[in-house]
Design a protein around this motif. Structure first.
Motif, mmCIF file in Angstrom:
data_model
loop_
_atom_site.group_PDB
_atom_site.id
_atom_site.type_symbol
_atom_site.label_atom_id
_atom_site.label_comp_id
_atom_site.label_asym_id
_atom_site.label_seq_id
_atom_site.Cartn_x
_atom_site.Cartn_y
_atom_site.Cartn_z
ATOM 1 N N ALA A 277 0.866 -1.183 0.000
ATOM 2 C CA ALA A 277 0.000 0.000 0.000
ATOM 3 C C ALA A 277 0.896 1.225 0.000
ATOM 4 O O ALA A 277 2.044 1.179 0.464
ATOM 5 C CB ALA A 277 -0.930 0.016 1.215
ATOM 6 N N ALA A 278 0.369 2.314 -0.520
ATOM 7 C CA ALA A 278 1.177 3.526 -0.660
ATOM 8 C C ALA A 278 1.513 4.140 0.697
ATOM 9 O O ALA A 278 2.629 4.605 0.924
ATOM 10 C CB ALA A 278 0.438 4.540 -1.536
ATOM 11 N N GLU A 279 0.539 4.113 1.613
ATOM 12 C CA GLU A 279 0.732 4.748 2.915
ATOM 13 C C GLU A 279 0.163 3.862 3.996
ATOM 14 O O GLU A 279 -0.820 3.154 3.776
ATOM 15 C CB GLU A 279 -0.018 6.089 2.971
ATOM 16 C CG GLU A 279 0.609 7.171 2.153
ATOM 17 C CD GLU A 279 -0.128 8.491 2.358
ATOM 18 O OE1 GLU A 279 -0.804 8.648 3.405
ATOM 19 O OE2 GLU A 279 -0.030 9.357 1.480
ATOM 20 N N PRO A 280 0.741 3.915 5.193
ATOM 21 C CA PRO A 280 0.160 3.137 6.288
ATOM 22 C C PRO A 280 -1.209 3.681 6.674
ATOM 23 O O PRO A 280 -1.511 4.850 6.456
ATOM 24 C CB PRO A 280 1.158 3.320 7.436
ATOM 25 C CG PRO A 280 2.057 4.438 7.058
ATOM 26 C CD PRO A 280 1.962 4.643 5.586
ATOM 27 N N ARG A 281 -2.037 2.827 7.256
ATOM 28 C CA ARG A 281 -3.353 3.269 7.732
ATOM 29 C C ARG A 281 -3.186 4.131 8.989
ATOM 30 O O ARG A 281 -2.121 4.125 9.619
ATOM 31 C CB ARG A 281 -4.227 2.052 8.037
ATOM 32 C CG ARG A 281 -4.503 1.201 6.806
ATOM 33 C CD ARG A 281 -5.569 0.139 7.080
ATOM 34 N NE ARG A 281 -5.187 -0.768 8.154
ATOM 35 C CZ ARG A 281 -6.017 -1.660 8.715
ATOM 36 N NH1 ARG A 281 -7.270 -1.750 8.304
ATOM 37 N NH2 ARG A 281 -5.594 -2.457 9.681
#
Lengths: 300, 300
Positions: A277-281
């Motif tokens: 994923a591009a960014e962590p949640r």
């Protein structure tokens, strides 16, 4: 995307890939490390889940019901930690221990925190915590998935060294959307097809669209492992491994389902960059600290 | 709309109305009229349903599976007797006994037709017949309803003297969308709010929008009667009264559910004009003959 030199559990792929045998053990502690017996630990290792009646004693149930009602009433609808059903009812409230000393106290009970430490063989922290308030009539259920698949892909959880504890606050009947698991499925990682959409978590908590195995994979897994459904009275605890395949059907009955849902991660399994994923949640879905949980720190 | 001088069971109303105590008996025959014992008849009268294992013997199951596959393959998609899931899979095929001598033979078995005659205390005819082919993964279930409410409102069935027989052709687990009933609810008629849309049957077989009680009514009924779920191996028969409150949850498991579903009506309960709809539903949903069922007439 992830920048990881090697990924033991690749997922969110362009095309289907074979299942991968799990590398890590399921149980990291020993029989004298905590409340669980050797038999309990063997059951957990074999099945990937363990039920523990009266994780919350009868005397807790009424105060917990009051506390849920209070939390449900307090919180601002704009708070992202509140997830609603499509029909509008509240489905989940995240980080409930930050709103409630009572819930923080539950997490610290002898039937909870030391069990998590024993299963993971280390100090633990809360990767995620929530209360689920599933109303009668409109509960839509949740399709089959492995939590680790999401936590690895979207949160950067490197290894399978996390465990969930679900404490029932209402009766789980066979017919009101109780959790189903495929016992033994936790020993296999099923790579999933489909890239992670940007800000996937804003929809995936209501209905997961990526990170679910295809029907042929699920059919083979169900035929191999079977399906166990977890039922029982309020107060019962269900411990299940981060990688077990699980899901739930809809609930058209008037009987609601509520639970406290806690994910413990080993402090030795610190999150890194997401693997797919591009960014962590956000932190309320996946804490990025590894500060060991204590009741004092939760309610400070 | 109906032109009936008096209606004992008014429904599809403009505003909520109180529940109505059932007028007719549930069981019309005696213990020496057929295969059911006095105990069976008492159970049916009290609960509104009765399970009969091995209604279809083991030797029937493979030929029936083959027959279902054949029927599913034969039929024109334009045929209105085929009802599909929203996702496209076949959900039901109506009048299967007209396509299949095997199914006509099943209806005539000693475990089926004489039971219907005994329960209704008269000769019987098929008000409706179908096979339900509920796939795994995508079965969406069916919300709570009384069949009589629809048959009265939309078909003009005057009294509660009809009974359904569902014969399982696959295993009914607690977790694959098995039928739920509220035992004892058949003794109360729950008027429903909302006028019947024109050609309602074209959508109501997939998702019923009118003719369902409100949530407060269902909650009170469930608290009073409880919920029983009907599970068991293939071949099992479930007899349930035309007015029992029933429904089913979704099925996210890979395990499909199939059954033969037969509605028997007493020849003394001939349909008249619909009580709350502009026109009667088509014959394949609600036969308007009262010719008693016989295997010969079905396969002629």
């Amino acid at each position: 995307m992830s920048g990881h030199p090697h990924d033991n559990y690749p997922t969110r792929l362009e095309r289907p890939a074979d299942p991968i045998a799990r590398i890590e053990p399921t149980v990291w502690g020993e029989g004298n490390d905590g409340p669980l017996s050797e038999h309990d630990l063997k059951t957990m290792a074999a099945n990937g889940y363990l039920t523990r009646p009266q994780t919350l004693g009868q005397n807790w149930l009424r105060p917990m019901g009051d506390e849920l009602a209070r939390i449900g009433g307090l919180i601002d609808d704009e708070d992202p930690r509140i997830v609603r059903e499509r029909q509008g009812g509240i489905r989940s409230v995240f980080e409930p221990h930050l709103f409630s000393d009572v819930i923080a106290e539950v997490i610290g009970l002898d039937t909870v925190l030391p069990v998590a430490r024993q299963l993971l063989g280390s100090d633990v922290y809360l990767h995620q915590a929530r209360v689920n308030l599933m109303p009668g009539f409109t509960g839509t259920g949740f399709y089959w998935h492995s939590d680790f698949e999401t936590w690895h892909a979207e949160d950067g959880m490197p290894t399978m060294r996390a465990v969930s504890c679900s404490i029932a606050l209402s009766e789980n009947y066979p017919y009101n959307g109780s959790l189903m698991v495929m016992p033994g499925s936790h020993r296999t990682f099923f790579p999933c097809v489909g890239a992670t959409p940007t800000r996937n978590h804003t929809s995936s908590l209501v209905r997961q669209e990526v990170g679910v195995p295809d029907q042929a994979t699920l059919t083979a897994a169900a035929n191999r492992h079977g399906v166990d459904q977890i039922t029982g009275p309020p107060g019962g605890g269900l411990w299940f491994d981060c990688n077990i395949m699980h899901g739930s059907g809809s609930n058209i009955t008037p009987f609601p389902r509520s639970n406290i849902f806690l994910v413990f991660n080993s402090v030795e399994n610190k999150l890194c960059q997401p693997f797919a994923a591009a960014e962590p949640r956000p932190e309320y879905l996946a804490a990025r600290t590894t500060e060991p949980f204590s009741v004092q720190s939760a309610t400070a």
